[in-house]
Scaffold this active site. Structure first.
Site, short mmCIF file in Angstrom:
data_model
loop_
_atom_site.label_atom_id
_atom_site.label_comp_id
_atom_site.label_asym_id
_atom_site.label_seq_id
_atom_site.Cartn_x
_atom_site.Cartn_y
_atom_site.Cartn_z
N ASP A 176 -13.97 -0.40 -8.17
CA ASP A 176 -14.33 -0.85 -6.84
C ASP A 176 -13.62 0.00 -5.76
OD1 ASP A 176 -15.32 -2.29 -4.78
OD2 ASP A 176 -14.33 -4.18 -5.26
N CYS A 226 -28.07 -21.18 -9.11
CA CYS A 226 -27.19 -20.49 -8.15
C CYS A 226 -27.82 -20.44 -6.76
CB CYS A 226 -26.83 -19.09 -8.65
SG CYS A 226 -28.25 -18.08 -9.09
C1 B12 Z 1 -20.32 -5.08 -1.52
C2 B12 Z 1 -19.76 -6.03 -2.56
C3 B12 Z 1 -19.75 -7.39 -2.26
C4 B12 Z 1 -20.45 -7.96 -1.02
C5 B12 Z 1 -21.97 -7.96 -1.28
C6 B12 Z 1 -22.38 -8.59 -2.62
C7 B12 Z 1 -23.58 -7.96 -3.27
N1 B12 Z 1 -24.32 -8.76 -4.00
O1 B12 Z 1 -23.83 -6.76 -3.14
C8 B12 Z 1 -19.79 -9.36 -0.91
C9 B12 Z 1 -18.61 -9.28 0.03
C10 B12 Z 1 -20.71 -10.49 -0.43
C11 B12 Z 1 -19.29 -9.56 -2.33
C12 B12 Z 1 -19.01 -10.79 -2.86
C13 B12 Z 1 -18.58 -11.00 -4.15
N2 B12 Z 1 -18.15 -10.08 -5.02
CO1 B12 Z 1 -18.38 -8.17 -4.70
N3 B12 Z 1 -18.64 -6.34 -4.61
C14 B12 Z 1 -19.26 -5.54 -3.78
C15 B12 Z 1 -19.26 -4.08 -4.26
C16 B12 Z 1 -18.18 -3.32 -3.49
C17 B12 Z 1 -20.61 -3.37 -4.13
C18 B12 Z 1 -21.83 -4.19 -4.62
C19 B12 Z 1 -23.13 -3.47 -4.36
O2 B12 Z 1 -23.31 -2.35 -4.81
N4 B12 Z 1 -24.04 -4.07 -3.59
C20 B12 Z 1 -25.30 -3.44 -3.25
C21 B12 Z 1 -26.46 -4.36 -3.60
C22 B12 Z 1 -27.79 -3.64 -3.38
O3 B12 Z 1 -26.34 -4.61 -4.98
P1 B12 Z 1 -26.67 -5.99 -5.63
O4 B12 Z 1 -26.73 -7.09 -4.65
O5 B12 Z 1 -25.83 -6.13 -6.82
O6 B12 Z 1 -28.19 -5.72 -6.09
C23 B12 Z 1 -28.46 -5.23 -7.37
C24 B12 Z 1 -29.42 -6.19 -8.11
O7 B12 Z 1 -29.30 -7.50 -7.65
C25 B12 Z 1 -30.75 -5.55 -7.98
N5 B12 Z 1 -31.59 -5.96 -6.86
C26 B12 Z 1 -31.31 -5.92 -5.54
N6 B12 Z 1 -32.34 -6.27 -4.82
C27 B12 Z 1 -33.34 -6.56 -5.70
C28 B12 Z 1 -34.64 -6.98 -5.47
C29 B12 Z 1 -35.47 -7.22 -6.58
C30 B12 Z 1 -36.84 -7.68 -6.32
C31 B12 Z 1 -34.96 -7.07 -7.90
C32 B12 Z 1 -35.78 -7.35 -9.08
C33 B12 Z 1 -33.64 -6.62 -8.09
C34 B12 Z 1 -32.87 -6.36 -7.00
O8 B12 Z 1 -30.50 -4.15 -7.85
C35 B12 Z 1 -29.27 -3.93 -7.16
C36 B12 Z 1 -28.60 -2.69 -7.69
O9 B12 Z 1 -28.33 -2.80 -9.06
C37 B12 Z 1 -18.89 -4.27 -5.78
C38 B12 Z 1 -18.02 -3.14 -6.38
C39 B12 Z 1 -18.84 -1.91 -6.64
N7 B12 Z 1 -18.37 -0.78 -6.17
O10 B12 Z 1 -19.91 -1.99 -7.23
C40 B12 Z 1 -18.12 -5.61 -5.80
C41 B12 Z 1 -18.41 -6.58 -7.00
C42 B12 Z 1 -19.90 -6.61 -7.20
N8 B12 Z 1 -17.98 -7.86 -6.52
C43 B12 Z 1 -17.46 -8.59 -7.42
C44 B12 Z 1 -17.07 -9.94 -7.22
C45 B12 Z 1 -16.19 -10.57 -8.28
C46 B12 Z 1 -17.51 -10.64 -6.09
C47 B12 Z 1 -17.39 -12.15 -5.83
C48 B12 Z 1 -17.62 -13.02 -7.07
C49 B12 Z 1 -16.00 -12.42 -5.21
C50 B12 Z 1 -15.76 -13.85 -4.76
N9 B12 Z 1 -15.51 -14.76 -5.69
O11 B12 Z 1 -15.76 -14.14 -3.60
C51 B12 Z 1 -18.50 -12.38 -4.76
C52 B12 Z 1 -19.85 -12.74 -5.39
C53 B12 Z 1 -20.97 -12.86 -4.37
C54 B12 Z 1 -22.35 -12.56 -4.94
N10 B12 Z 1 -23.12 -13.58 -5.29
O12 B12 Z 1 -22.69 -11.37 -5.09
C55 B12 Z 1 -17.41 -7.89 -8.77
C56 B12 Z 1 -18.53 -8.48 -9.66
C57 B12 Z 1 -18.19 -8.59 -11.15
C58 B12 Z 1 -19.37 -9.11 -11.90
N11 B12 Z 1 -19.13 -9.86 -12.98
O13 B12 Z 1 -20.51 -8.89 -11.58
C59 B12 Z 1 -17.61 -6.40 -8.37
C60 B12 Z 1 -18.39 -5.55 -9.37
C61 B12 Z 1 -16.19 -5.80 -8.16
C62 B12 Z 1 -15.51 -5.43 -9.47
N12 B12 Z 1 -15.08 -4.19 -9.64
O14 B12 Z 1 -15.36 -6.22 -10.37
N13 B12 Z 1 -19.17 -8.39 -2.98
S1 SF4 Z 2 -28.63 -18.26 -15.19
FE1 SF4 Z 2 -29.27 -16.83 -13.60
S2 SF4 Z 2 -30.41 -18.11 -12.16
FE2 SF4 Z 2 -29.17 -19.52 -13.43
S3 SF4 Z 2 -27.29 -19.83 -12.27
FE3 SF4 Z 2 -26.93 -18.11 -13.70
S4 SF4 Z 2 -27.43 -16.30 -12.45
FE4 SF4 Z 2 -28.32 -18.02 -11.40
#
Ligand code: B12
Ligand code: SF4
Ligand code: SF4
Length: 357
Positions: free
Chosen positions: A143, A203
């Protein structure tokens, strides 16, 4: 010592890397290539919708985040690792969330900051590989740079990205951190994990701020984790009542996830709660001086938000608590705090308290 150049040697090295990774405390190690084209489209759409809010670092690096070789030239494989962090059971989390006077701190942040701990372990893994084969190209991340950690881990077979957007493993739930070694070693890749959310939407339903705006899409601007950790300024007023007693991060979407029934508690002593951070009361942490905040969050990720945002978050939680004379008196003590940000949230909290019957 030579870099293996036939597939048999590379397969054997990959197997050894997985064993060494587990010896170093990673629960799982997987290997993938660098093609993140699908994830790149999702990332671009997410940014286009401004879901990243004020997290400028998410868009600052062009395509470096989704094209590993642009970030570290020569990278052809990614060794992805995960490490469990859960220090206590789900029941204890619910009871802390259900008591409006308790200060809920996200479970990943109760112990030592994971960034350094995991990077040190990744460095040890790289050293171990070096001892076996001599010089090779690599760089370790936790990260710490523009890396699409979840998409890489999914491709490397560590789990699937759930509808809440966290990575879930069928046997271990989602309470783990991710890290990776980018490398130029042409190792054999693992099979990507399959998806197992099915019809579940628990969720999306539980999210206190409805931040999971569609499956797999988190609008960070609404997420409590963003509001309490990443956002530097004022928390939007309409979202404050929804934050409840969560003063640092949020775990709801993971606590409710049925796959977390299979989660295991962490083996890392460093992730165990320090200074009773899992059982603190709002009034007590609000009374901490700036120095106490620094002392009690030393070595923890919480320190990164600083004392001002700490007080901002607790003020919101106190505003959300049931009406109480003690809370009103405590809020009044911070009305003249030098920070305007703190003052504004304290005033809001007082209005909430005084408006309650
Ligand atoms: C920015 C960030 C955040 C932001 C944004 C969260 C997010 N979802 O992106 C905020 C501050 C909200 C956040 C919160 C949290 N985070 Co954070 N965060 C990051 C960070 C730095 C980047 C994530 C990222 O790339 N986001 C960009 C978006 C586009 O990615 P995404 O939402 O995951 O979307 C993916 C899929 O969902 C899918 N997708 C997206 N849109 C769509 C649409 C369709 C139609 C489909 C099919 C798929 C799809 O493709 C995307 C790319 O793979 C990473 C570390 C890293 N460098 O990767 C840690 C990371 C993701 N976070 C982490 C954690 C632990 C958390 C929290 C649990 C912390 C907490 N307890 O408060 C929360 C969880 C919130 C949540 N539900 O996501 C961990 C997750 C570990 C794991 N088991 O997954 C990471 C990996 C850090 C680490 N090194 O461990 N985080
Ligand atoms: S199984 Fe998938 S949809 Fe259900 S709470 Fe977990 S992440 Fe959300
Ligand atoms: S961390 Fe909390 S606010 Fe963010 S998406 Fe999950 S349940 Fe919603």
């Amino acid at each position: 010592m030579v870099i293996p150049d036939n597939s048999e040697q590379l397969t054997s090295l990959a197997a050894q890397i997985k064993v060494w990774g587990q010896e170093l405390g990673f629960q799982q190690v997987g290997i993938t290539d660098t093609d993140l084209s699908k994830a790149e489209t999702h990332l671009d759409n997410w940014l286009a919708k401004s879901f990243h809010g004020t997290m400028d670092y998410m868009q600052r690096h062009g395509h470096k985040r989704s094209r590993p070789a642009l970030l570290h030239p020569g990278t052809s494989r990614v060794i992805s690792v995960r490490m469990d962090y859960l220090p206590e059971s789900g029941d204890r989390m619910w009871s802390a969330l259900e008591n409006p006077l308790s200060a809920y701190i996200s479970r990943y942040a109760l112990g030592r900051d994971y960034h350094k701990l995991m990077r040190n372990r990744l460095q040890k893994l790289a050293d171990r590989i070096h001892a076996e084969i001599g010089d090779f190209g690599y760089r370790a991340f936790v990260d710490s740079a523009p890396v699409l950690e979840k998409a890489l881990a999914e491709k490397a077979g560590l789990g699937w990205i759930g509808k809440h957007s966290n990575l879930i493993n069928r046997k271990a739930g989602s309470w783990f951190f991710l890290g990776e070694l980018y490398t130029d070693l042409p190792l054999p890749v693992d099979k990507p994990a399959t998806e197992h959310c099915g019809d579940c939407h628990a969720c999306l339903d539980i999210c206190p701020t409805q931040a999971i705006v569609a499956p797999y899409q988190v609008d960070a601007r609404r997420c409590v984790s963003y509001l309490t950790i990443e956002l530097h300024g004022s928390i939007p007023e309409e979202l404050r009542p929804l934050i409840g007693n969560r003063i640092y991060g949020c775990d709801d979407c993971q606590i409710i996830c049925p796959w977390n029934r299979f989660a295991k508690l962490t083996n890392e002593k460093d992730f165990n709660p320090r200074h009773r951070l899992n059982t603190q009361e709002l009034l007590d942490v609000f009374a901490w001086s700036g120095q106490e905040f620094l002392d009690k969050t030393e070595g923890s990720a919480i320190r990164r938000i600083g004392y001002e945002r700490w007080l901002r978050n607790i003020a919101v939680a106190l505003g959300n608590a049931p009406k109480s004379k003690v809370i009103i008196e405590s809020l009044k003590t911070k009305l003249l705090h030098p920070s305007e940000l703190v003052q504004e949230h304290v005033k809001w909290a007082l209005d909430q308290q005084l408006g309650k019957t």
